[in-house]
Write a protein that holds these residues in place. Structure first.
Motif, mmCIF file in Angstrom:
data_model
loop_
_atom_site.group_PDB
_atom_site.id
_atom_site.type_symbol
_atom_site.label_atom_id
_atom_site.label_comp_id
_atom_site.label_asym_id
_atom_site.label_seq_id
_atom_site.Cartn_x
_atom_site.Cartn_y
_atom_site.Cartn_z
ATOM 1 N N ASP A 277 0.629 -0.921 0.272
ATOM 2 C CA ASP A 277 0.213 0.082 0.005
ATOM 3 C C ASP A 277 0.862 1.243 -0.122
ATOM 4 O OD1 ASP A 277 -2.783 -1.564 -0.098
ATOM 5 O OD2 ASP A 277 -2.461 -1.387 1.928
ATOM 6 N N ASN A 280 2.194 1.635 -3.567
ATOM 7 C CA ASN A 280 1.618 1.961 -4.728
ATOM 8 C C ASN A 280 1.449 3.507 -4.028
ATOM 9 O OD1 ASN A 280 1.717 -0.595 -5.722
ATOM 10 N ND2 ASN A 280 -0.394 -0.899 -3.607
ATOM 11 N N LYS A 281 1.049 4.401 -2.595
ATOM 12 C CA LYS A 281 1.163 4.855 -2.546
ATOM 13 C C LYS A 281 1.638 5.956 -2.945
ATOM 14 C CE LYS A 281 -2.295 4.774 1.177
ATOM 15 N NZ LYS A 281 -2.080 5.280 2.930
ATOM 16 N N GLN A 282 3.107 5.667 -2.884
ATOM 17 C CA GLN A 282 4.097 6.670 -3.271
ATOM 18 C C GLN A 282 4.362 6.345 -5.814
ATOM 19 O OE1 GLN A 282 7.637 4.669 -1.775
ATOM 20 N NE2 GLN A 282 7.453 5.438 0.325
ATOM 21 N N ALA A 283 4.157 5.220 -5.295
ATOM 22 C CA ALA A 283 4.197 5.628 -7.118
ATOM 23 C C ALA A 283 2.769 6.370 -7.626
ATOM 24 C CB ALA A 283 3.457 4.343 -8.017
ATOM 25 N N GLU A 284 1.671 6.343 -6.846
ATOM 26 C CA GLU A 284 1.045 7.629 -7.878
ATOM 27 C C GLU A 284 1.577 8.943 -7.889
ATOM 28 O OE1 GLU A 284 -2.589 6.259 -5.436
ATOM 29 O OE2 GLU A 284 -3.509 4.560 -5.993
ATOM 30 N N MET A 285 2.213 9.103 -6.652
ATOM 31 C CA MET A 285 3.047 10.614 -5.766
ATOM 32 C C MET A 285 3.880 10.422 -7.171
ATOM 33 S SD MET A 285 1.222 11.850 -3.788
ATOM 34 C CE MET A 285 1.826 13.432 -3.189
ATOM 35 N N GLU A 286 4.434 9.460 -7.624
ATOM 36 C CA GLU A 286 5.826 10.384 -8.410
ATOM 37 C C GLU A 286 4.398 10.038 -10.371
ATOM 38 O OE1 GLU A 286 8.258 6.976 -8.180
ATOM 39 O OE2 GLU A 286 8.902 7.712 -5.991
ATOM 40 N N GLN A 287 4.106 9.357 -10.378
ATOM 41 C CA GLN A 287 3.115 9.354 -11.256
ATOM 42 C C GLN A 287 2.566 10.520 -11.787
ATOM 43 O OE1 GLN A 287 3.687 7.059 -13.254
ATOM 44 N NE2 GLN A 287 2.323 8.822 -15.398
ATOM 45 N N LYS A 288 1.888 11.365 -10.148
ATOM 46 C CA LYS A 288 1.494 12.991 -10.474
ATOM 47 C C LYS A 288 2.558 13.542 -10.646
ATOM 48 C CE LYS A 288 -2.249 12.084 -7.401
ATOM 49 N NZ LYS A 288 -3.252 12.021 -6.471
ATOM 50 N N ASN A 291 3.842 13.490 -14.197
ATOM 51 C CA ASN A 291 2.413 14.015 -15.156
ATOM 52 C C ASN A 291 2.529 15.417 -15.199
ATOM 53 O OD1 ASN A 291 1.860 11.760 -16.371
ATOM 54 N ND2 ASN A 291 -0.267 11.152 -14.718
#
Length: 394
Positions: A277, A280-288, A291
């Motif tokens: 978890d 996944n949160k870190q990956a979401e932050m990096e993806q943001k 972008n």
């Protein structure tokens, strides 16, 4: 009657001024003359006007004397006295006389009250006993109703009472009439019959109890035997080890081990889910962030293109006005320099982005391919513009 009460009674009578000497041994046996003398003296001391005869020669006179004494102290002094105990004239009579003597002794010992205190009316002291007064009033009404019911039956009971009194008087006189003897025999026979019936009923009741006792004893014996057999069986079962006991112990030991392994795996699973978890949160932050950076790059490229387009239009107009055809070569060279500057800026930004996005090779390759295509298109555009400039020069 205690020794202390006798002693207090003797001392109180001395303090009140009784003319005779009273000892504690006077009341060991019934002594009606002494008791009557004390009661008469106390009645005269309490109410000298009272009309009480001191004649105690006969039984009816003694009964009348006790009645007069009790009515005097109950009606005027509110002292409850048991006339039966007074008539006994023994130690128990002293308990009743002690009530009268203590009442008079307290009145003699207490200091005289002031005139103001006598005339004052203390209402709160009267109100403090309202509850007891209510109970007393209820008791009086109950006694009155009971007395009224008894008086209503007086006509029926009167004849029987007179008949019984007449019979007792005849018997006491020593009459030997046959009617009285026959009546006595009938009464005795009825009493004997009743007693025989009671005895038979009691014997039946006792027989039933004995039978029940025997049944209970048999049940107790049977239950004790069953209990002994059960205890022997229990001892035998505890002493003999069952065939499946070893396998049961081994399975239990293995079950404990498996449970420990299960607990460890469950804990590891929970921990790994937590770590997943977090990742996944870190990956979401990096993806943001990526972008956002891409959007910024696109905005920068768009701004650069717009600036190039605006700069080309202004430069071409000025060069056409001032230098003519030769100025077109200079403007084309200036555009080349600007394009080279923008390419260098874009390449440095892309390299920094590539260093930040290590592990995201596919996205970086796509970006590089896109940038290479843009450069090729720009070079083709530059080549076409240079050819146009050369054609115009010729």
């Amino acid at each position: 009657m205690s020794y202390r009460e006798l002693r207090n009674f003797c001392e109180q009578m001395r303090a009140l001024g009784y003319h005779r000497i009273i000892s504690m041994e006077n009341f060991r046996r019934p002594n009606f003359e002494l008791v009557a003398d004390i009661l008469f003296w106390l009645a005269q001391k309490y109410d000298p006007i009272s009309d009480i005869s001191d004649n105690i020669d006969e039984e009816r006179h003694r009964v009348e004397f006790i009645k007069q004494i009790t009515t005097l102290f109950v009606s005027k002094a509110r002292i409850k006295i048991n006339p039966k105990r007074l008539y006994m004239a023994d130690v128990y009579a002293v308990q009743e006389i002690l009530k009268i003597s203590t009442f008079l002794y307290k009145a003699q010992v207490s200091p005289p009250a002031d005139e103001e205190e006598i005339h004052d009316f203390s209402l709160p002291s009267k109100l403090s006993n309202i509850k007891s007064h209510k109970l007393l009033a209820q008791e009086i009404t109950d006694l009155a109703t009971r007395l009224y019911d008894q008086l209503g039956k007086e006509d029926e009971v009167k004849a029987a009472r007179e008949k019984a009194l007449q019979f007792l008087s005849n018997v006491s006189r020593g009459g030997n009439s046959q009617s009285e003897q026959s009546y006595i025999q009938k009464c005795i026979q009825t009493i004997l019959k009743q007693q025989e019936q009671n005895i038979s009923e009691m014997s039946k009741y006792v027989g039933n109890l004995e039978r029940e006792q025997k049944q209970l004893e048999e049940k107790i014996k049977r239950k004790t035997k069953e209990l002994e057999q059960a205890e022997k069986r229990l001892k035998g079962m505890t002493s003999v080890k069952p065939a499946y006991q070893e396998e049961y112990d081994r399975q239990e030991y293995e079950l404990e081990k498996l449970y420990q392994i299960y607990v460890e795996k469950f804990r590891n699973l929970v921990y790994l889910e937590h770590v997943l978890d977090v990742q996944n949160k870190q990956a979401e932050m990096e993806q943001k962030k990526k972008n956002q950076n891409l959007k910024r790059v696109e905005e920068v490229i768009k701004d650069a293109e717009m600036n190039e387009i605006r700069g080309d239009d202004d430069g071409n107009d000025d060069q056409l006005d001032q230098l003519g055809g030769d100025s077109r070569l200079q403007s084309s060279n200036k555009e080349k320099r600007n394009n080279d500057f923008m390419r260098n800026q874009q390449g440095g930004f892309n390299r920094q982005q590539m260093d930040d996005d290590v592990g995201e090779g596919d996205d970086i390759d796509d970006l590089d391919e896109g940038l290479d295509e843009d450069e090729e298109e720009e070079e083709e555009d530059d080549g076409i513009e240079n050819l146009d400039d050369d054609n115009e020069a010729f």
